[in-house]
Design a protein around this motif. Structure first.
Motif, PDB file in Angstrom:
ATOM      1  N   SER A  26     -19.976  14.210  -6.922  1.00 20.54           N
ATOM      2  CA  SER A  26     -21.294  14.764  -6.612  1.00 20.54           C
ATOM      3  C   SER A  26     -21.473  14.723  -5.107  1.00 20.54           C
ATOM      4  O   SER A  26     -20.738  14.031  -4.391  1.00 20.54           O
ATOM      5  N   THR A  27     -22.459  15.474  -4.613  1.00 20.11           N
ATOM      6  CA  THR A  27     -22.837  15.440  -3.203  1.00 20.11           C
ATOM      7  C   THR A  27     -24.360  15.354  -3.133  1.00 20.11           C
ATOM      8  O   THR A  27     -25.037  15.312  -4.168  1.00 20.11           O
ATOM      9  N   ALA A  28     -24.877  15.394  -1.939  1.00 17.92           N
ATOM     10  CA  ALA A  28     -26.332  15.342  -1.772  1.00 17.92           C
ATOM     11  C   ALA A  28     -27.011  16.538  -2.430  1.00 17.92           C
ATOM     12  O   ALA A  28     -28.183  16.463  -2.821  1.00 17.92           O
ATOM     13  N   THR A  29     -26.270  17.639  -2.578  1.00 19.12           N
ATOM     14  CA  THR A  29     -26.869  18.857  -3.129  1.00 19.12           C
ATOM     15  C   THR A  29     -26.238  19.317  -4.437  1.00 19.12           C
ATOM     16  O   THR A  29     -26.659  20.324  -5.008  1.00 19.12           O
ATOM     17  N   ALA A  37      -8.747  17.680  -6.593  1.00 18.20           N
ATOM     18  CA  ALA A  37      -8.435  17.292  -5.221  1.00 18.20           C
ATOM     19  C   ALA A  37      -7.282  18.116  -4.679  1.00 18.20           C
ATOM     20  O   ALA A  37      -6.268  18.317  -5.346  1.00 18.20           O
ATOM     21  N   ILE A  38      -7.457  18.602  -3.431  1.00 14.40           N
ATOM     22  CA  ILE A  38      -6.388  19.313  -2.723  1.00 14.40           C
ATOM     23  C   ILE A  38      -6.506  18.958  -1.246  1.00 14.40           C
ATOM     24  O   ILE A  38      -7.513  19.274  -0.600  1.00 14.40           O
ATOM     25  N   GLY A  39      -5.521  18.258  -0.722  1.00 16.84           N
ATOM     26  CA  GLY A  39      -5.595  17.805   0.669  1.00 16.84           C
ATOM     27  C   GLY A  39      -6.820  16.941   0.905  1.00 16.84           C
ATOM     28  O   GLY A  39      -7.078  15.989   0.176  1.00 16.84           O
ATOM     29  N   GLU A  40      -7.600  17.291   1.924  1.00 17.05           N
ATOM     30  CA  GLU A  40      -8.822  16.554   2.245  1.00 17.05           C
ATOM     31  C   GLU A  40     -10.036  17.103   1.499  1.00 17.05           C
ATOM     32  O   GLU A  40     -11.164  16.636   1.709  1.00 17.05           O
ATOM     33  N   TYR A  41      -9.803  18.055   0.607  1.00 22.83           N
ATOM     34  CA  TYR A  41     -10.908  18.761  -0.037  1.00 22.83           C
ATOM     35  C   TYR A  41     -10.979  18.494  -1.539  1.00 22.83           C
ATOM     36  O   TYR A  41     -10.036  17.976  -2.156  1.00 22.83           O
ATOM     37  N   ILE A  42     -12.102  18.894  -2.110  1.00 23.85           N
ATOM     38  CA  ILE A  42     -12.298  18.943  -3.547  1.00 23.85           C
ATOM     39  C   ILE A  42     -12.654  20.382  -3.916  1.00 23.85           C
ATOM     40  O   ILE A  42     -13.553  20.981  -3.307  1.00 23.85           O
ATOM     41  N   ILE A  43     -11.939  20.935  -4.874  1.00 19.35           N
ATOM     42  CA  ILE A  43     -12.298  22.250  -5.401  1.00 19.35           C
ATOM     43  C   ILE A  43     -13.418  22.043  -6.414  1.00 19.35           C
ATOM     44  O   ILE A  43     -13.244  21.350  -7.418  1.00 19.35           O
ATOM     45  N   ASP A  44     -14.572  22.618  -6.144  1.00 17.06           N
ATOM     46  CA  ASP A  44     -15.698  22.544  -7.072  1.00 17.06           C
ATOM     47  C   ASP A  44     -15.422  23.527  -8.197  1.00 17.06           C
ATOM     48  O   ASP A  44     -15.621  24.740  -8.075  1.00 17.06           O
ATOM     49  N   MET A  45     -14.944  22.989  -9.326  1.00 19.37           N
ATOM     50  CA  MET A  45     -14.526  23.857 -10.421  1.00 19.37           C
ATOM     51  C   MET A  45     -15.702  24.590 -11.061  1.00 19.37           C
ATOM     52  O   MET A  45     -15.543  25.705 -11.572  1.00 19.37           O
ATOM     53  N   GLN A 109     -13.751  15.708   0.848  1.00 21.64           N
ATOM     54  CA  GLN A 109     -13.813  14.467   0.080  1.00 21.64           C
ATOM     55  C   GLN A 109     -14.706  13.431   0.763  1.00 21.64           C
ATOM     56  O   GLN A 109     -15.368  12.630   0.091  1.00 21.64           O
ATOM     57  N   SER A 110     -14.726  13.460   2.081  1.00 15.89           N
ATOM     58  CA  SER A 110     -15.532  12.495   2.827  1.00 15.89           C
ATOM     59  C   SER A 110     -17.027  12.675   2.588  1.00 15.89           C
ATOM     60  O   SER A 110     -17.824  11.769   2.846  1.00 15.89           O
ATOM     61  N   GLU A 111     -17.432  13.839   2.082  1.00 12.29           N
ATOM     62  CA  GLU A 111     -18.842  14.125   1.829  1.00 12.29           C
ATOM     63  C   GLU A 111     -19.227  13.924   0.363  1.00 12.29           C
ATOM     64  O   GLU A 111     -20.382  14.143  -0.005  1.00 12.29           O
ATOM     65  N   ALA A 112     -18.264  13.521  -0.459  1.00 18.95           N
ATOM     66  CA  ALA A 112     -18.501  13.435  -1.906  1.00 18.95           C
ATOM     67  C   ALA A 112     -18.556  11.991  -2.374  1.00 18.95           C
ATOM     68  O   ALA A 112     -17.967  11.092  -1.776  1.00 18.95           O
ATOM     69  N   ARG A 113     -19.270  11.794  -3.451  1.00 19.16           N
ATOM     70  CA  ARG A 113     -19.281  10.514  -4.162  1.00 19.16           C
ATOM     71  C   ARG A 113     -18.530  10.712  -5.469  1.00 19.16           C
ATOM     72  O   ARG A 113     -18.769  11.683  -6.193  1.00 19.16           O
ATOM     73  N   MET A 114     -17.616   9.785  -5.778  1.00 20.59           N
ATOM     74  CA  MET A 114     -16.830   9.908  -6.994  1.00 20.59           C
ATOM     75  C   MET A 114     -17.457   9.105  -8.133  1.00 20.59           C
ATOM     76  O   MET A 114     -18.084   8.066  -7.910  1.00 20.59           O
ATOM     77  N   HIS A 115     -17.255   9.612  -9.358  1.00 19.13           N
ATOM     78  CA  HIS A 115     -17.802   8.986 -10.559  1.00 19.13           C
ATOM     79  C   HIS A 115     -16.669   8.753 -11.556  1.00 19.13           C
ATOM     80  O   HIS A 115     -15.570   9.281 -11.402  1.00 19.13           O
ATOM     81  N   LEU A 116     -16.949   7.967 -12.602  1.00 25.66           N
ATOM     82  CA  LEU A 116     -15.963   7.818 -13.671  1.00 25.66           C
ATOM     83  C   LEU A 116     -15.575   9.204 -14.164  1.00 25.66           C
ATOM     84  O   LEU A 116     -16.444  10.006 -14.517  1.00 25.66           O
TER      85      LEU A 116
END
Length: 414
Positions: A26-29, A37-45, A109-116
């Motif tokens: 999740s993110t703030a928005t 995950a791909i490199g430093e990014y997350i693909i928002d599926m 990824q640095s802007e995201a929070r990970m969950h179970l």
């Protein structure tokens, strides 16, 4: 496989185009949803699916908008493979739909929070490393009786507690319980003084099995969605007092930690390898014909609150005596059914070499040989303020696949 320069992925990235692990972020928005995950990014599926890019694959938007991967896993392996192949195609070519949508669909990824990543129904913990079982048995029963009589005939396991499994970066408090002090006649209630980690891998079950119908070793892969790193925290002093006659309870169920990214089974096929020879030959339902273990290098580091991070263990998942395929076959041979979202943890992974043990119990030989850290301090078990971090990766020629990390800080008992 060509690599598109627009992604700018480094050669040693855990999340290369050969990997593409699934998680929930999740993110703030953006509320919790499925990502890759791909490199430093997350693909928002969900964002990609919202543009209709998986419509022809008959993958509904709702499975990616969900806060767990369970709905996606229920679609089955054919859909998993189809989505994976499309993502590989997109990240491997210029001007792909993903590149065109990168402003909308790629999140740092640095802007995201990970969950179970999954809704866990049941959790089973195995005891499948011969080296670990031998070390523990030697400490408590002597070298001649290190392995109990049934150990080489079946994968030993216990059913753990799913509710206390937490995602990496979740701090946990030191547990309390009954402990029998040395030379005492009655137990005391106290905080554990022998808090320990256990380095494990866990298989995520992605396909149900039918109640009453065993899963054969050759069918086991059909039920595996992927793998995560797993830290099965243990309070050795609580466990030592309680485990006879029914095994682990409060010494184990206070917390287990997992890494946020599930590496798909398809990404690990190139790293299958033979496991150790098994003597005596297992009963027919546990026998195997093909390579079943996985060559995954693993490390554990410890960082005191006011000290530097130091690697204290290096080992490999390929050392496991009982493979995940045999574990699944044994788990279901009596008719017990698997369900999507179940976790099957390997048990502590230890090797033969010094420094390849997967727990402090072994590394310090139950505190008799404390580890000396580079900073000059010593550790027999995990202390308050310590952070334990586990990492894992597989490498073959130009293919690098990483699992990220599972990282946890220990807080004082409440």
């Amino acid at each position: 496989m060509p690599q598109s320069p627009w992604l700018n992925i480094t050669d040693n990235s855990d999340f290369s185009i050969y990997n593409l692990p699934y998680g929930v972020f999740s993110t703030a928005t953006r509320r919790p949803r499925v990502g890759v995950a791909i490199g430093e990014y997350i693909i928002d599926m969900a964002a990609v699916a919202g543009r209709g890019k998986f419509h022809d694959l008959k993958v509904p938007l709702e499975v990616f908008e969900a806060s767990s991967l369970n709905a996606f896993m229920h679609l089955g392996r054919a859909r998993w493979k189809a989505v994976r192949q499309r993502l590989i195609q997109w990240v491997s070519q210029e001007n792909s739909p993903l590149e065109q949508l990168k402003g909308e669909c790629l999140i740092r990824q640095s802007e995201a929070r990970m969950h179970l990543p999954v809704q866990i129904g049941d959790y089973t913990d195995f005891y499948a490393s011969e080296e670990h079982a031998t070390n523990v048995g030697t400490m408590f029963r002597g070298k001649e009786n290190a392995l109990v009589s049934n150990w080489k005939h079946m994968p030993i396991a216990y059913h753990g507690r799913a509710s206390s499994i937490v995602i990496s970066a979740t701090d946990i408090h030191r547990p309390k319980g009954q402990i029998m002090p040395k030379d005492a006649e009655t137990p005391a209630f106290a905080a554990s003084q022998k808090l320990d980690f256990e380095l494990e891998m866990a298989a995520v079950i992605g396909k149900d099995s039918e109640l009453g119908h065993p899963v054969l070793t050759e069918e086991a892969e059909d039920h595996i969605f992927g793998f995560v790193l797993f830290n099965d925290w243990s309070a050795r002093d609580i466990q030592r007092w309680e485990y006879v006659p029914l095994g682990p309870f409060l010494g184990k169920n206070f917390a287990s930690s997992i890494s946020p990214w599930i590496v798909p089974l398809e990404a690990l096929q190139a790293f299958q390898t033979d496991g150790p020879e098994q003597h005596p030959v297992p009963l027919p339902y546990l026998q195997k014909n093909n390579p079943r273990n996985f060559d995954i290098q693993l490390e554990v580091s410890l960082q005191p609150e006011q000290g530097e991070k130091q690697i204290i263990s290096r080992t490999n998942f390929k050392h496991m005596y009982w493979s995940i395929h045999q574990q699944i076959a044994h788990h279901t041979v009596n008719g017990c059914n698997l369900r999507v979202g179940d976790l099957l943890a390997s048990g502590t992974i230890s090797g033969k070499a010094t420094g390849s043990q997967g727990s402090m119990l072994e590394l310090s030989w139950n505190g008799e040989q404390p580890l000396q850290m580079n900073s000059g301090i010593h550790r027999s078990f995990v202390e308050d303020g310590d952070t334990i971090c586990m990492t894992g990766f597989a490498r073959k020629e130009n293919i690098h696949i990483g699992f990220g990390e599972v990282k946890t800080k220990i807080l004082p008992a409440l």
